[in-house]
Design a protein around this motif. Structure first.
Motif, PDB file in Angstrom:
ATOM      1  N   PRO A   1       3.789 -12.642 -27.919  1.00  0.00           N
ATOM      2  CA  PRO A   1       4.213 -11.470 -27.150  1.00  0.00           C
ATOM      3  C   PRO A   1       5.727 -11.298 -27.075  1.00  0.00           C
ATOM      4  CG  PRO A   1       2.454 -12.623 -26.019  1.00  0.00           C
ATOM      5  CD  PRO A   1       2.889 -13.507 -27.146  1.00  0.00           C
ATOM      6  N   GLU A   2       6.468 -12.412 -27.165  1.00  0.00           N
ATOM      7  CA  GLU A   2       7.922 -12.323 -27.060  1.00  0.00           C
ATOM      8  C   GLU A   2       8.545 -11.621 -28.264  1.00  0.00           C
ATOM      9  OE1 GLU A   2       9.713 -16.041 -26.255  1.00  0.00           O
ATOM     10  OE2 GLU A   2       8.766 -16.274 -24.290  1.00  0.00           O
ATOM     11  N   LYS A   3       7.775 -11.490 -29.353  1.00  0.00           N
ATOM     12  CA  LYS A   3       8.271 -10.793 -30.535  1.00  0.00           C
ATOM     13  C   LYS A   3       7.740  -9.361 -30.613  1.00  0.00           C
ATOM     14  CE  LYS A   3       8.865 -14.994 -33.289  1.00  0.00           C
ATOM     15  NZ  LYS A   3       8.483 -15.733 -34.528  1.00  0.00           N
ATOM     16  N   SER A   4       7.087  -8.917 -29.535  1.00  0.00           N
ATOM     17  CA  SER A   4       6.541  -7.563 -29.494  1.00  0.00           C
ATOM     18  C   SER A   4       7.616  -6.580 -29.054  1.00  0.00           C
ATOM     19  CB  SER A   4       5.369  -7.502 -28.509  1.00  0.00           C
ATOM     20  OG  SER A   4       5.846  -7.555 -27.164  1.00  0.00           O
ATOM     21  N   PRO A   5       7.392  -5.273 -29.267  1.00  0.00           N
ATOM     22  CA  PRO A   5       8.357  -4.260 -28.807  1.00  0.00           C
ATOM     23  C   PRO A   5       8.481  -4.224 -27.283  1.00  0.00           C
ATOM     24  CG  PRO A   5       6.888  -3.353 -30.474  1.00  0.00           C
ATOM     25  CD  PRO A   5       6.322  -4.682 -30.086  1.00  0.00           C
ATOM     26  N   MET A   6       7.535  -4.860 -26.578  1.00  0.00           N
ATOM     27  CA  MET A   6       7.548  -4.877 -25.111  1.00  0.00           C
ATOM     28  C   MET A   6       8.105  -6.180 -24.556  1.00  0.00           C
ATOM     29  SD  MET A   6       5.119  -2.981 -26.551  1.00  0.00           S
ATOM     30  CE  MET A   6       3.744  -4.109 -26.794  1.00  0.00           C
ATOM     31  N   PHE A   7       8.921  -6.861 -25.366  1.00  0.00           N
ATOM     32  CA  PHE A   7       9.411  -8.191 -24.972  1.00  0.00           C
ATOM     33  C   PHE A   7      10.193  -8.171 -23.658  1.00  0.00           C
ATOM     34  CE2 PHE A   7      12.860  -6.305 -27.362  1.00  0.00           C
ATOM     35  CZ  PHE A   7      13.995  -6.712 -26.684  1.00  0.00           C
ATOM     36  N   HIS A   8      10.783  -6.994 -23.315  1.00  0.00           N
ATOM     37  CA  HIS A   8      11.571  -6.919 -22.079  1.00  0.00           C
ATOM     38  C   HIS A   8      10.717  -7.201 -20.848  1.00  0.00           C
ATOM     39  CE1 HIS A   8       9.773  -2.911 -22.436  1.00  0.00           C
ATOM     40  NE2 HIS A   8       9.916  -2.799 -21.129  1.00  0.00           N
ATOM     41  N   LEU A   9       9.408  -6.938 -20.932  1.00  0.00           N
ATOM     42  CA  LEU A   9       8.518  -7.188 -19.796  1.00  0.00           C
ATOM     43  C   LEU A   9       8.335  -8.683 -19.542  1.00  0.00           C
ATOM     44  CD1 LEU A   9       5.773  -4.515 -20.574  1.00  0.00           C
ATOM     45  CD2 LEU A   9       7.535  -4.397 -18.798  1.00  0.00           C
ATOM     46  N   LEU A  10       8.742  -9.497 -20.505  1.00  0.00           N
ATOM     47  CA  LEU A  10       8.610 -10.945 -20.380  1.00  0.00           C
ATOM     48  C   LEU A  10       9.921 -11.601 -19.956  1.00  0.00           C
ATOM     49  CD1 LEU A  10       6.378  -9.934 -22.430  1.00  0.00           C
ATOM     50  CD2 LEU A  10       6.508 -12.194 -23.462  1.00  0.00           C
TER      51      LEU A  10
ATOM     52  N   GLU B   1       0.831  -1.202   0.000  1.00  0.00           N
ATOM     53  CA  GLU B   1       0.000   0.000   0.000  1.00  0.00           C
ATOM     54  C   GLU B   1       0.866   1.252   0.000  1.00  0.00           C
ATOM     55  OE1 GLU B   1      -3.359   2.271  -0.177  1.00  0.00           O
ATOM     56  OE2 GLU B   1      -3.232   0.086  -0.322  1.00  0.00           O
ATOM     57  N   LYS B   2       2.010   1.161   0.674  1.00  0.00           N
ATOM     58  CA  LYS B   2       2.934   2.295   0.754  1.00  0.00           C
ATOM     59  C   LYS B   2       3.905   2.339  -0.432  1.00  0.00           C
ATOM     60  CE  LYS B   2       2.975   2.591   5.814  1.00  0.00           C
ATOM     61  NZ  LYS B   2       3.818   2.448   7.034  1.00  0.00           N
ATOM     62  N   ASN B   3       3.981   1.243  -1.174  1.00  0.00           N
ATOM     63  CA  ASN B   3       4.906   1.158  -2.306  1.00  0.00           C
ATOM     64  C   ASN B   3       4.116   0.802  -3.569  1.00  0.00           C
ATOM     65  OD1 ASN B   3       7.910   1.193  -1.097  1.00  0.00           O
ATOM     66  ND2 ASN B   3       6.580   0.088   0.316  1.00  0.00           N
ATOM     67  N   LYS B   4       3.382   1.785  -4.060  1.00  0.00           N
ATOM     68  CA  LYS B   4       2.477   1.572  -5.188  1.00  0.00           C
ATOM     69  C   LYS B   4       3.221   1.115  -6.445  1.00  0.00           C
ATOM     70  CE  LYS B   4      -1.438   3.040  -3.294  1.00  0.00           C
ATOM     71  NZ  LYS B   4      -2.622   2.162  -3.135  1.00  0.00           N
ATOM     72  N   ASP B   5       4.423   1.664  -6.666  1.00  0.00           N
ATOM     73  CA  ASP B   5       5.179   1.291  -7.867  1.00  0.00           C
ATOM     74  C   ASP B   5       5.466  -0.203  -7.880  1.00  0.00           C
ATOM     75  OD1 ASP B   5       5.145   3.984  -8.268  1.00  0.00           O
ATOM     76  OD2 ASP B   5       7.304   4.269  -8.239  1.00  0.00           O
ATOM     77  N   LEU B   6       5.867  -0.723  -6.734  1.00  0.00           N
ATOM     78  CA  LEU B   6       6.189  -2.139  -6.612  1.00  0.00           C
ATOM     79  C   LEU B   6       4.934  -2.997  -6.761  1.00  0.00           C
ATOM     80  CD1 LEU B   6       8.417  -4.143  -6.135  1.00  0.00           C
ATOM     81  CD2 LEU B   6       8.246  -3.702  -3.680  1.00  0.00           C
ATOM     82  N   HIS B   7       3.853  -2.548  -6.148  1.00  0.00           N
ATOM     83  CA  HIS B   7       2.584  -3.270  -6.250  1.00  0.00           C
ATOM     84  C   HIS B   7       2.145  -3.342  -7.719  1.00  0.00           C
ATOM     85  CE1 HIS B   7      -1.794  -3.807  -4.622  1.00  0.00           C
ATOM     86  NE2 HIS B   7      -1.286  -4.920  -5.107  1.00  0.00           N
ATOM     87  N   PHE B   8       2.274  -2.222  -8.408  1.00  0.00           N
ATOM     88  CA  PHE B   8       1.915  -2.161  -9.826  1.00  0.00           C
ATOM     89  C   PHE B   8       2.763  -3.128 -10.652  1.00  0.00           C
ATOM     90  CE2 PHE B   8       2.487   0.070 -14.008  1.00  0.00           C
ATOM     91  CZ  PHE B   8       1.208  -0.152 -14.486  1.00  0.00           C
ATOM     92  N   ASP B   9       4.059  -3.166 -10.383  1.00  0.00           N
ATOM     93  CA  ASP B   9       4.954  -4.061 -11.116  1.00  0.00           C
ATOM     94  C   ASP B   9       4.564  -5.524 -10.910  1.00  0.00           C
ATOM     95  OD1 ASP B   9       6.426  -2.013 -12.180  1.00  0.00           O
ATOM     96  OD2 ASP B   9       8.017  -2.104 -10.669  1.00  0.00           O
ATOM     97  N   LEU B  10       4.208  -5.883  -9.699  1.00  0.00           N
ATOM     98  CA  LEU B  10       3.816  -7.263  -9.399  1.00  0.00           C
ATOM     99  C   LEU B  10       2.523  -7.630 -10.123  1.00  0.00           C
ATOM    100  CD1 LEU B  10       4.638  -7.249  -5.594  1.00  0.00           C
ATOM    101  CD2 LEU B  10       5.699  -8.749  -7.279  1.00  0.00           C
ATOM    102  N   LEU B  11       1.560  -6.723 -10.118  1.00  0.00           N
ATOM    103  CA  LEU B  11       0.301  -6.990 -10.813  1.00  0.00           C
ATOM    104  C   LEU B  11       0.517  -7.079 -12.323  1.00  0.00           C
ATOM    105  CD1 LEU B  11      -2.150  -4.668  -8.807  1.00  0.00           C
ATOM    106  CD2 LEU B  11      -1.733  -7.121  -8.516  1.00  0.00           C
ATOM    107  N   CYS B  12       1.425  -6.257 -12.832  1.00  0.00           N
ATOM    108  CA  CYS B  12       1.752  -6.329 -14.259  1.00  0.00           C
ATOM    109  C   CYS B  12       2.383  -7.666 -14.617  1.00  0.00           C
ATOM    110  CB  CYS B  12       2.698  -5.188 -14.646  1.00  0.00           C
ATOM    111  SG  CYS B  12       1.896  -3.564 -14.783  1.00  0.00           S
ATOM    112  N   LEU B  13       3.211  -8.184 -13.728  1.00  0.00           N
ATOM    113  CA  LEU B  13       3.817  -9.499 -13.977  1.00  0.00           C
ATOM    114  C   LEU B  13       2.741 -10.569 -14.112  1.00  0.00           C
ATOM    115  CD1 LEU B  13       6.971  -9.814 -11.670  1.00  0.00           C
ATOM    116  CD2 LEU B  13       6.904  -9.676 -14.163  1.00  0.00           C
TER     117      LEU B  13
ATOM    118  N   GLU C   1      15.228 -11.342 -16.671  1.00  0.00           N
ATOM    119  CA  GLU C   1      15.971 -10.248 -16.039  1.00  0.00           C
ATOM    120  C   GLU C   1      15.012  -9.244 -15.395  1.00  0.00           C
ATOM    121  OE1 GLU C   1      18.509 -12.110 -19.084  1.00  0.00           O
ATOM    122  OE2 GLU C   1      16.477 -11.275 -19.142  1.00  0.00           O
ATOM    123  N   TYR C   2      13.925  -8.939 -16.098  1.00  0.00           N
ATOM    124  CA  TYR C   2      12.941  -8.002 -15.537  1.00  0.00           C
ATOM    125  C   TYR C   2      12.265  -8.622 -14.313  1.00  0.00           C
ATOM    126  CZ  TYR C   2       8.764  -5.177 -15.005  1.00  0.00           C
ATOM    127  OH  TYR C   2       7.762  -4.392 -14.478  1.00  0.00           O
ATOM    128  N   ARG C   3      11.949  -9.894 -14.405  1.00  0.00           N
ATOM    129  CA  ARG C   3      11.311 -10.590 -13.282  1.00  0.00           C
ATOM    130  C   ARG C   3      12.236 -10.601 -12.068  1.00  0.00           C
ATOM    131  NH1 ARG C   3       7.002 -13.664 -13.539  1.00  0.00           N
ATOM    132  NH2 ARG C   3       7.092 -13.531 -15.805  1.00  0.00           N
TER     133      ARG C   3
END
Length: 213
Positions: A142-151, A83-95, A154-156
């Motif tokens: 999705p791995e061939k998309s411009p957003m492949f780094h999110l998969l 709740e105090k670290n919204k950026d981190l919470h957002f990243d986890l939900l995005c994963l 290393e990002y995880r």
């Protein structure tokens, strides 16, 4: 100052072992830490073993594509942390969203986005990344998309490391290890020397090159 004058400075083995030990426990490599203690005789600092095991499980969940379980366990360990670290919470939900898309569960991913991610869309700093993760739905691979780094693994790992640091800081433990601090200091000092004497005399510090010997 010429750093070569310190080339023959002797570093105590116990100090090195203690630095390595702190790094292992910080990153939840407790079995390796036990082996190091057994082989070298270095004492393990007093730590909260329950906290370590929970952090280890949280990291495991993130790396094994179980982000929601990581969220659940984090909330059990530190109720208000996310709740105090919204950026981190957002990243986890995005994963979790990314994992659903990669598994071919696009309908489930879309429903999740509408209920859990949509509120973040009201905050300007999250809009761009939210658009990136949502765009994955448009790609058959999705791995061939411009957003492949999110998969990427290393990002995880980056998200897992950030959460581990945040939990440690939340429980009044250092968020960085002595080893990391030393590397940071060496990098800064080497940068200063490069600026003062030229990169030919002192090239920028590279941990990778240093490990090659």
């Amino acid at each position: 100052m010429d750093p070569r004058q310190f080339e023959h400075t002797v570093v105590d083995d116990n100090d090195i072992h203690s630095i390595v030990m702190s790094y292992l426990l910080h990153n939840c490599f407790n079995e390796t830490a036990d082996s190091l203690a057994s082989c070298t005789g270095v004492k393990q600092p007093a730590i909260d073993r329950d906290n370590l095991e929970r952090r280890k499980q949280i990291i495991h969940f993130i790396l094994e594509r179980k982000a929601l379980k990581a969220v659940e366990l984090t909330e059990q360990l530190a109720q208000d942390l996310l709740e105090k670290n919204k950026d981190l919470h957002f990243d986890l939900l995005c994963l979790h969203f990314v994992d659903r898309v990669c598994a071919g569960n696009c309908t489930e991913a879309l429903e999740f986005a509408q209920t859990r991610l949509a509120p973040f869309g009201k905050v300007p700093k999250y809009v761009e990344k939210l658009e990136d993760v949502m765009a994955l739905l448009a790609y058959e691979d999705p791995e061939k998309s411009p957003m492949f780094h999110l998969l990427s693994s290393e990002y995880r790992q980056q998200v897992a490391d950030n959460l581990n640091r945040t939990i440690l800081e939340h429980t009044n433990h250092p968020s960085y290890t002595p080893m990391e601090r030393i590397i940071q200091q060496v990098t800064v000092v080497r940068q200063y020397l490069t600026e003062e004497n030229g990169k030919d005399a002192f090239p920028p510090f590279s941990l990778k090159d240093s490990l090659k010997g």
